[in-house]
Design an enzyme around this catalytic site. Structure first.
Site, PDB file in Angstrom:
ATOM      1  N   GLY A  57       0.813  -1.214   0.000  1.00  0.00           N
ATOM      2  CA  GLY A  57       0.000   0.000   0.000  1.00  0.00           C
ATOM      3  C   GLY A  57       0.839   1.253   0.000  1.00  0.00           C
ATOM      4  O   GLY A  57       0.488   2.258   0.631  1.00  0.00           O
ATOM      5  N   ASN A  91      -5.564 -12.516  -0.926  1.00  0.00           N
ATOM      6  CA  ASN A  91      -5.151 -13.807  -1.463  1.00  0.00           C
ATOM      7  C   ASN A  91      -3.756 -14.113  -0.929  1.00  0.00           C
ATOM      8  O   ASN A  91      -2.769 -13.538  -1.393  1.00  0.00           O
ATOM      9  CB  ASN A  91      -5.160 -13.764  -2.984  1.00  0.00           C
ATOM     10  CG  ASN A  91      -4.631 -15.033  -3.622  1.00  0.00           C
ATOM     11  OD1 ASN A  91      -4.454 -16.058  -2.953  1.00  0.00           O
ATOM     12  ND2 ASN A  91      -4.339 -14.971  -4.908  1.00  0.00           N
ATOM     13  N   VAL A  92      -3.650 -15.027   0.021  1.00  0.00           N
ATOM     14  CA  VAL A  92      -2.357 -15.260   0.669  1.00  0.00           C
ATOM     15  C   VAL A  92      -1.318 -15.824  -0.299  1.00  0.00           C
ATOM     16  O   VAL A  92      -0.113 -15.721  -0.043  1.00  0.00           O
ATOM     17  CB  VAL A  92      -2.498 -16.199   1.887  1.00  0.00           C
ATOM     18  CG1 VAL A  92      -3.379 -15.566   2.944  1.00  0.00           C
ATOM     19  CG2 VAL A  92      -3.033 -17.563   1.478  1.00  0.00           C
ATOM     20  N   TYR A 129     -12.127  -3.729  12.810  1.00  0.00           N
ATOM     21  CA  TYR A 129     -10.866  -3.027  12.536  1.00  0.00           C
ATOM     22  C   TYR A 129     -10.001  -2.979  13.794  1.00  0.00           C
ATOM     23  O   TYR A 129      -8.793  -3.244  13.746  1.00  0.00           O
ATOM     24  CB  TYR A 129     -11.161  -1.609  12.046  1.00  0.00           C
ATOM     25  CG  TYR A 129      -9.941  -0.731  11.917  1.00  0.00           C
ATOM     26  CD1 TYR A 129      -9.125  -0.804  10.794  1.00  0.00           C
ATOM     27  CD2 TYR A 129      -9.610   0.176  12.924  1.00  0.00           C
ATOM     28  CE1 TYR A 129      -7.999   0.009  10.683  1.00  0.00           C
ATOM     29  CE2 TYR A 129      -8.491   0.984  12.819  1.00  0.00           C
ATOM     30  CZ  TYR A 129      -7.685   0.897  11.694  1.00  0.00           C
ATOM     31  OH  TYR A 129      -6.574   1.693  11.590  1.00  0.00           O
TER      32      TYR A 129
END
Length: 250
Positions: free
Chosen positions: A14, A69-70, A157
């Site tokens: 990110g 998606n690991v 969260y």
């Protein structure tokens, strides 16, 4: 200028916008080579790659992947080592942030929030462990100031970010002495896109609860990450709050 990050290879998830982009710019400015991960922010990732490569040609690459998606974790590591020949630092920055009130929580919320904030860092750290051990590297996780005082209405969260703190401390044990593992817990530095937090009264309330009576800046988080990556060789298993004192005042 030679720094501790000179020619280090860093994978940041990110890393294309908001706080992630500030971290990318800060570490790059100190000599690091970056593999910037993105999921849907392709335009921002490509623009940042161009910007930073103009400063230092060939120092930045980008890679796309859905962290839920690991199976993507080993790919992100291998793309980094293939491009730069090594992996020295992993920064688990990617996150999703949405409200989940009791009574309205569904499995999609759980999958998304636990997946991005806890599962992905777990599997990425596992995939990177071998290279990080070889290079005596480090992992830095980006958690949240609300880990000890959960934010009302953000149950899943808050659980995920608290789990990320436990992951940080557990990995510090599991990967010692070769790999240091720490976390940064940001406070108010950017407003989210959540409608509640666009309300002026809400924003002022946040500032009033912050001891320094102002918002921070993404660069404050970036500098803390740089400190833990480059200037803290005897720190591991630590969570560094960068929140203007707000967590003290809650």
């Amino acid at each position: 200028m030679t720094t501790a990050l000179q020619n280090k290879a860093i994978l940041i998830t990110g890393g294309a916008k908001r706080v992630g982009a500030a971290i990318s710019r800060e570490l790059h400015a100190h000599g690091a080579n970056l593999m910037i991960h993105y999921n849907t922010s392709k335009q921002e990732a490509e623009a940042l790659r161009v910007e930073l490569n103009l400063q230092r040609p060939g120092s930045v690459s980008i890679v796309q992947g859905d962290l839920l998606n690991v199976a993507i974790a080993p790919k992100l590591v291998s793309e980094t080592t293939k491009r730069f020949g090594q992996l020295d630092i992993l920064i688990n920055n990617a996150s999703t942030y949405t409200p989940t009130e009791v009574g309205n929580i569904n499995e999609n919320n759980w999958h998304d929030l636990i997946g991005s904030n806890l599962k992905a860092p777990t599997f990425l750290s596992q995939a990177a462990a071998k290279d990080l051990k070889k290079n005596h590297g480090c992992i830095i996780n980006i958690t949240d100031m609300h880990i000890e005082t959960p934010k009302k209405g953000y149950l899943v969260y808050s659980v995920a970010k608290a789990g990320l703190v436990t992951l940080t401390k557990s990995l510090a044990q599991e990967l010692s002495p070769a790999v240091r593992v720490n976390a940064v817990a940001p406070g108010p530095v950017l407003w989210s896109d959540n409608n509640q937090e666009l309300d002026e009264a809400y924003r002022q309330g946040v500032i009033d609860q912050t001891l320094l009576k102002r918002l921070g800046d993404p660069t404050d988080i970036a500098k803390a990450v740089k400190f833990l990556a480059a200037d803290a060789p005897f720190i591991t298993g630590h969570v560094l709050a960068v929140d203007g004192g707000r967590s003290v005042n809650l």
